[in-house]
Design a protein around this motif. Sequence first.
Motif, PDB file in Angstrom:
ATOM      1  N   ARG A  45      74.065-128.084  16.367  1.00  0.00           N
ATOM      2  CA  ARG A  45      75.227-128.439  17.174  1.00  0.00           C
ATOM      3  C   ARG A  45      76.371-128.902  16.282  1.00  0.00           C
ATOM      4  O   ARG A  45      76.186-129.726  15.406  1.00  0.00           O
ATOM      5  CB  ARG A  45      74.792-129.572  18.103  1.00  0.00           C
ATOM      6  CG  ARG A  45      75.711-129.804  19.248  1.00  0.00           C
ATOM      7  CD  ARG A  45      75.082-130.806  20.189  1.00  0.00           C
ATOM      8  NE  ARG A  45      74.945-132.130  19.586  1.00  0.00           N
ATOM      9  CZ  ARG A  45      74.069-133.046  19.987  1.00  0.00           C
ATOM     10  NH1 ARG A  45      73.242-132.769  20.971  1.00  0.00           N
ATOM     11  NH2 ARG A  45      74.011-134.210  19.420  1.00  0.00           N
ATOM     12  N   SER A  46      77.551-128.410  16.527  1.00  0.00           N
ATOM     13  CA  SER A  46      78.650-128.717  15.619  1.00  0.00           C
ATOM     14  C   SER A  46      79.350-130.022  15.974  1.00  0.00           C
ATOM     15  O   SER A  46      80.037-130.596  15.149  1.00  0.00           O
ATOM     16  CB  SER A  46      79.657-127.574  15.609  1.00  0.00           C
ATOM     17  OG  SER A  46      80.161-127.390  16.906  1.00  0.00           O
ATOM     18  N   LYS A  47      79.150-130.487  17.172  1.00  0.00           N
ATOM     19  CA  LYS A  47      79.839-131.714  17.593  1.00  0.00           C
ATOM     20  C   LYS A  47      78.871-132.891  17.682  1.00  0.00           C
ATOM     21  O   LYS A  47      77.700-132.708  17.982  1.00  0.00           O
ATOM     22  CB  LYS A  47      80.443-131.504  18.994  1.00  0.00           C
ATOM     23  CG  LYS A  47      81.451-130.372  19.079  1.00  0.00           C
ATOM     24  CD  LYS A  47      82.829-130.808  18.611  1.00  0.00           C
ATOM     25  CE  LYS A  47      83.816-129.662  18.535  1.00  0.00           C
ATOM     26  NZ  LYS A  47      84.006-128.966  19.788  1.00  0.00           N
ATOM     27  N   ARG A  86      84.650-134.814  17.482  1.00  0.00           N
ATOM     28  CA  ARG A  86      84.348-134.629  16.058  1.00  0.00           C
ATOM     29  C   ARG A  86      82.871-134.383  15.830  1.00  0.00           C
ATOM     30  O   ARG A  86      82.076-134.442  16.759  1.00  0.00           O
ATOM     31  CB  ARG A  86      84.746-135.886  15.298  1.00  0.00           C
ATOM     32  CG  ARG A  86      86.146-136.308  15.623  1.00  0.00           C
ATOM     33  CD  ARG A  86      86.812-136.762  14.391  1.00  0.00           C
ATOM     34  NE  ARG A  86      88.192-137.051  14.680  1.00  0.00           N
ATOM     35  CZ  ARG A  86      88.856-137.997  14.064  1.00  0.00           C
ATOM     36  NH1 ARG A  86      88.259-138.714  13.139  1.00  0.00           N
ATOM     37  NH2 ARG A  86      90.118-138.190  14.353  1.00  0.00           N
ATOM     38  N   ASP A  87      82.484-134.226  14.551  1.00  0.00           N
ATOM     39  CA  ASP A  87      81.095-133.859  14.290  1.00  0.00           C
ATOM     40  C   ASP A  87      80.149-135.053  14.151  1.00  0.00           C
ATOM     41  O   ASP A  87      78.962-134.880  13.990  1.00  0.00           O
ATOM     42  CB  ASP A  87      81.000-132.936  13.070  1.00  0.00           C
ATOM     43  CG  ASP A  87      81.495-133.606  11.808  1.00  0.00           C
ATOM     44  OD1 ASP A  87      81.864-134.802  11.871  1.00  0.00           O
ATOM     45  OD2 ASP A  87      81.516-132.940  10.770  1.00  0.00           O
ATOM     46  N   ASN A  88      80.678-136.264  14.193  1.00  0.00           N
ATOM     47  CA  ASN A  88      79.776-137.424  14.104  1.00  0.00           C
ATOM     48  C   ASN A  88      79.547-138.046  15.479  1.00  0.00           C
ATOM     49  O   ASN A  88      80.308-137.817  16.412  1.00  0.00           O
ATOM     50  CB  ASN A  88      80.357-138.468  13.141  1.00  0.00           C
ATOM     51  CG  ASN A  88      81.682-139.009  13.652  1.00  0.00           C
ATOM     52  OD1 ASN A  88      82.512-138.251  14.142  1.00  0.00           O
ATOM     53  ND2 ASN A  88      81.877-140.310  13.556  1.00  0.00           N
TER      54      ASN A  88
END
Length: 604
Positions: A483-485, A529-531
Amino acid sequence: MAFVMKEIRNIAIIAHVDHGKTTLVDKILYQSKLFRDTDEKKELILDNNDLERERGITILSKNVSVEYKGTKINIIDTPGHADFGGEVERVLNMADGVLLLVDAFEGPMPQTRYVLGKAVALGLKPIVVVNKVDKENCRPEEVQEMVFDLMCNLDATEDQLDFPTVYGSAKNGWMSEHWDNQTEDVTYLLDQVIEHIPTPGIVEGTLQMQITSIDYSNYIGRIAVGRISRGTMRANTPISLVRRDGKVDKTRIKELFVFSGLGKEKVEEVQCGDLCALNGIDDFNIGDTVADFENPEGLVPMDIDEPTMSMLFTINTSPFFGKEGDFVTSRHLRDRLFKETEKNLALRVEETESPDSYIVYGRGVLHLSVLIETMRREGYELQVGKPRVIIKEVDGVKNEPIETMTIDVPEATSGKVIELVNMRKGEMTVMEPRNDLMHLEFEIPSRGIIGLRNSILTISAGEAIMAHRFLKFAPWKGEIPSRSKGVLIVHETGVSIPFALNKLQDRGHFFIPPGVEVYQGQVIGEHTRDNDLVVNVTKTKKMSNMRSSGADDKVKIAPPLIMSLEQAMEYIDDDEYVELTPKNIRIRKIFLKEHERKRGGVMA
Ligand SMILES: Nc1nc2c(ncn2[C@@H]2O[C@H](COP(=O)(O)OP(=O)(O)OP(=O)(O)O)[C@@H](O)[C@H]2O)c(=O)[nH]1
Ligand SMILES: [Mg+2]
């Protein structure tokens, strides 16, 4: 009294998912009733369990039977979704011919190839039904040729290649020789069945019937279903049950039934070639042979498909545990899972070191989600982990399942779709325009397909048609980005407050509406965002002057993204669970407290 032999035809209806099998069977039943009496005019619905109705898919194959021109036609409706392909393969053993339905617009799809391949290999005679010719932009003749080519590819015999083609619209209740010559009903198709599907041969000798499916009745318990391949079967007689491993048990048939319309009719005797259902022999399995009491001879057991995917099932450990379900203990979970393996062939359950957790193996996300959804409806609470594909060692090399996948998308978005599939290690094998859509074919690791449907539907604004089916095991294709997000995680247990959600709208998209109970560590949205981000959505401080509902009403919050069970299963990451109760589907971090989580989010 002399036993009257009846003319019989046994056919299975096979197709890719949604090409119209059940609709056609419903119409056949409905119209053949009209031939006899006209009183019962209500719509017949064959997809009869709640889940099937809601989802509009067939999950279990079903037997029905109609009388037409003095011949009894046994019809087996089969599921079209790839996860249930093993079931189709098994029930084909009861048929002498198949009706292969193909959507006149979509043409042959991955599952069409699979089920047709099985039917051809078993030597069954096909009748091709080009269905949905009422659809705009359909291309019945082209589709007919595609099916012919497919059959050549599958090494069909001369006789199989010489198949009749019927065109029509199951939905509108007609079948015809030509697609532009609409008829009144489906009799043209039934005439083709009588003419082209072979009559089952009568084989004399001692009884043999292989059990191909299991049925349940609350009144009489487990029911064995199969086709009599030799001899005659009688109610209330002793028989031998020959097991897969050759072991023989002496037992007794109680009642015997044949299929009649939508139901079963109790009979004293069933002739060779007919399909039947029987009870009395409780402890049986698929593939066992019901044989002569004195001289039992077993039939070769059929293959049962291997699982391709696994998931961790565990008891609910969320702070909301026990609030919404009746069955919540490890004992409940264990008993329910093992009970399921008695009738759900491709399902396997493995114990873990913990009595609270089990690894459940199945044929795909849908296969597992149907079980989970059924359990929720029965009152269970549980949690599941991310679905994993099964990895095999072949000569010391790590192999993973690869699938063929087709995607039809509007041309404008095909570039983005290809890019996304490439990122997930999909290799494109075909790209061709079909009407106003682009038809794409790929070979892609099963891993890469998990969660892909959501993204593809988003990119194509819901217009993409996607299908996939297991192809082979092949060497591991390397890492696939997950998953990118990142996600939005609840900081403190409480009730979600509109004011707080509103303030955080630019941080991501929420999965929950305001006014619901949430707990610390629950995942309630996707971060931009990705975190991962821990958010305060239940905070009450600084809000004393905002309390009145009037103030809240002015807040405009984007509607939440409510995920289906499968979407949630495909969405989660390794450090997350889906929590399931009869009332809710929630996503949570396995570690609820921030300091316990390794990935360590930040605080908004
Ligand atoms: N336009 C059109 N739609 C049809 C026709 N036949 C079926 N459908 C529709 O296609 C959808 C799927 O039909 P089903 O009969 O459930 O398909 P199925 O092959 O049984 O699907 P699975 O059992 O899930 O594999 C439904 O919405 C039907 O109304 C047809 O002849 N024309
Ligand atoms: Mg169906």
